[in-house]
Design a protein around this motif. Structure first.
Motif, mmCIF file in Angstrom:
data_model
loop_
_atom_site.group_PDB
_atom_site.id
_atom_site.type_symbol
_atom_site.label_atom_id
_atom_site.label_comp_id
_atom_site.label_asym_id
_atom_site.label_seq_id
_atom_site.Cartn_x
_atom_site.Cartn_y
_atom_site.Cartn_z
ATOM 1 N N ALA A 56 43.265 36.547 46.497
ATOM 2 C CA ALA A 56 44.043 37.612 45.861
ATOM 3 C C ALA A 56 45.417 37.706 46.512
ATOM 4 C CB ALA A 56 43.306 38.951 45.990
ATOM 5 N N LYS A 57 46.458 37.789 45.673
ATOM 6 C CA LYS A 57 47.834 37.789 46.182
ATOM 7 C C LYS A 57 48.376 39.182 46.442
ATOM 8 C CE LYS A 57 49.555 35.439 42.713
ATOM 9 N NZ LYS A 57 48.349 35.087 41.914
ATOM 10 N N ASN A 58 47.736 40.217 45.890
ATOM 11 C CA ASN A 58 48.231 41.583 46.051
ATOM 12 C C ASN A 58 47.056 42.560 46.003
ATOM 13 O OD1 ASN A 58 47.662 42.040 43.208
ATOM 14 N ND2 ASN A 58 49.533 40.863 42.791
ATOM 15 N N ILE A 59 47.366 43.833 46.163
ATOM 16 C CA ILE A 59 46.300 44.831 46.246
ATOM 17 C C ILE A 59 45.545 44.948 44.918
ATOM 18 C CG2 ILE A 59 47.894 46.710 45.692
ATOM 19 C CD1 ILE A 59 44.750 46.842 47.961
ATOM 20 N N GLU A 60 46.259 44.818 43.795
ATOM 21 C CA GLU A 60 45.588 44.926 42.500
ATOM 22 C C GLU A 60 44.566 43.799 42.328
ATOM 23 O OE1 GLU A 60 48.880 45.049 42.891
ATOM 24 O OE2 GLU A 60 49.245 47.191 42.489
ATOM 25 N N ALA A 66 37.190 42.152 44.566
ATOM 26 C CA ALA A 66 36.142 42.791 45.360
ATOM 27 C C ALA A 66 34.988 43.250 44.467
ATOM 28 C CB ALA A 66 36.715 43.974 46.133
ATOM 29 N N GLU A 67 35.318 43.814 43.319
ATOM 30 C CA GLU A 67 34.278 44.269 42.390
ATOM 31 C C GLU A 67 33.500 43.090 41.825
ATOM 32 O OE1 GLU A 67 33.394 47.417 41.926
ATOM 33 O OE2 GLU A 67 34.921 47.982 43.391
ATOM 34 N N VAL A 101 38.069 48.553 51.141
ATOM 35 C CA VAL A 101 38.826 47.354 50.780
ATOM 36 C C VAL A 101 40.319 47.667 50.723
ATOM 37 C CG1 VAL A 101 39.321 45.741 48.900
ATOM 38 C CG2 VAL A 101 36.955 46.174 49.579
ATOM 39 N N LYS A 102 40.677 48.756 50.070
ATOM 40 C CA LYS A 102 42.085 49.134 49.944
ATOM 41 C C LYS A 102 42.713 49.410 51.305
ATOM 42 C CE LYS A 102 45.128 52.305 47.422
ATOM 43 N NZ LYS A 102 45.179 53.412 46.422
ATOM 44 N N LEU A 121 52.552 35.753 54.761
ATOM 45 C CA LEU A 121 51.260 36.209 54.271
ATOM 46 C C LEU A 121 51.167 35.971 52.765
ATOM 47 C CD1 LEU A 121 50.820 39.560 56.252
ATOM 48 C CD2 LEU A 121 50.413 37.197 56.978
ATOM 49 N N LYS A 122 50.255 35.091 52.373
ATOM 50 C CA LYS A 122 50.100 34.723 50.966
ATOM 51 C C LYS A 122 49.139 35.639 50.222
ATOM 52 C CE LYS A 122 52.757 31.126 51.456
ATOM 53 N NZ LYS A 122 54.115 31.116 50.851
ATOM 54 N N GLY A 123 48.333 36.384 50.963
ATOM 55 C CA GLY A 123 47.338 37.246 50.351
ATOM 56 C C GLY A 123 46.101 37.291 51.206
ATOM 57 N N VAL A 124 44.941 37.513 50.565
ATOM 58 C CA VAL A 124 43.687 37.582 51.295
ATOM 59 C C VAL A 124 42.609 36.781 50.573
ATOM 60 C CG1 VAL A 124 44.170 39.828 52.347
ATOM 61 C CG2 VAL A 124 42.978 39.724 50.138
#
Length: 251
Positions: A56-60, A66-67, A101-102, A121-124
């Motif tokens: 994932a690249k961003n919080i959205e 995660a879901e 998670v958030k 940082l590319k994401g998670v």
């Protein structure tokens, strides 16, 4: 290939060497020699089972992924400059809901730049939190005299404290691969002690053979490490959880 090998898996799908070559070529074009998330595709190309993983690249995207994966889960930072994620707080375990998670995503994105300002940082990376297995480590270092040297041992505190590792020169056959597993001093922990069910030794042997083929097919691999590999009870297999792969820079 530089080494002639025996077809160890006559009834299994052939390794996708073209895909792996393309991944390495793309990395070198970007002057990248330490591979992270994309290296999971390398394992898949050789039939090595990996844990379900989402990038994932961003919080959205993180909340959606995660879901899809489900809880509890693990979050890992993704950055070309960070190979040992745990050293800088880049791995968070047992996240149980969307709120955690958030908050964890925000904490990683806020704290790591303070420790490593030059890291991009590319994401998670999100993975399910695995349970019921034992951690092992499987890797390779390129010896200037003998070429690719495979290594195997129990992971976690065992690898750090006991230094209980077995080495073998690649390529290895099935007997040599099994000797690597059964030859470590802590093998009884895998074989099952005090009523514990034995681990899936056959799955580990199969994966060692596949790693042997991979590192022999691609001598440009300088260093390779699956850590941890989670092995479950007999008949339930094993899964690669994290990977570090370094390419030679002098080719």
């Amino acid at each position: 290939m530089t080494m002639k090998q025996v077809d160890l898996f006559p009834h299994a799908p052939k390794p996708d060497r073209i895909l792996v070559a393309r991944i390495f070529e793309a990395a070198r074009e970007k002057n990248r020699y330490i591979l992270g998330l994309e290296a999971f595709d390398i394992l898949k190309a050789y039939g090595i089972p990996v844990v379900k993983t989402a990038f994932a690249k961003n919080i959205e995207e993180t909340m959606i992924a995660a879901e899809e994966i489900g809880y509890p889960l693990v979050m890992k930072v993704v950055s070309p400059q960070i190979s040992h994620k745990s050293d800088i707080g880049g791995i968070k375990l047992s996240l149980r809901n969307a709120s955690e998670v958030k908050a964890t995503y925000q904490d990683i994105m806020d704290s790591i730049p303070k420790k490593l300002p030059d890291a991009s940082l590319k994401g998670v990376q999100l993975q399910p939190m695995l349970s019921g297995g034992k951690e092992v480590i499987l890797g390779m270092v390129h010896d200037p005299t003998f070429g690719p040297m495979l290594m195997f041992g129990l992971g976690g505190i065992y690898i750090e404290i006991l230094k209980d590792i077995r080495f073998a020169i690649a390529p290895v056959d099935e007997r040599e691969a099994r000797d690597m597993v059964t030859g470590i001093k802590t093998y009884p922990l895998l074989a099952g002690i005090r009523g514990e069910k034995p681990a899936d030794i056959d799955a580990l042997v199969d994966i060692i053979l596949r790693v042997s083929n991979l590192v022999c097919d691609f001598p440009e691999i300088e260093e390779f490490e699956i850590n941890p590999m989670m092995v479950f009870e007999k008949g339930k297999g094993a899964l690669a959880v994290d990977l570090r792969l370094i390419l030679k820079s002098d080719l």
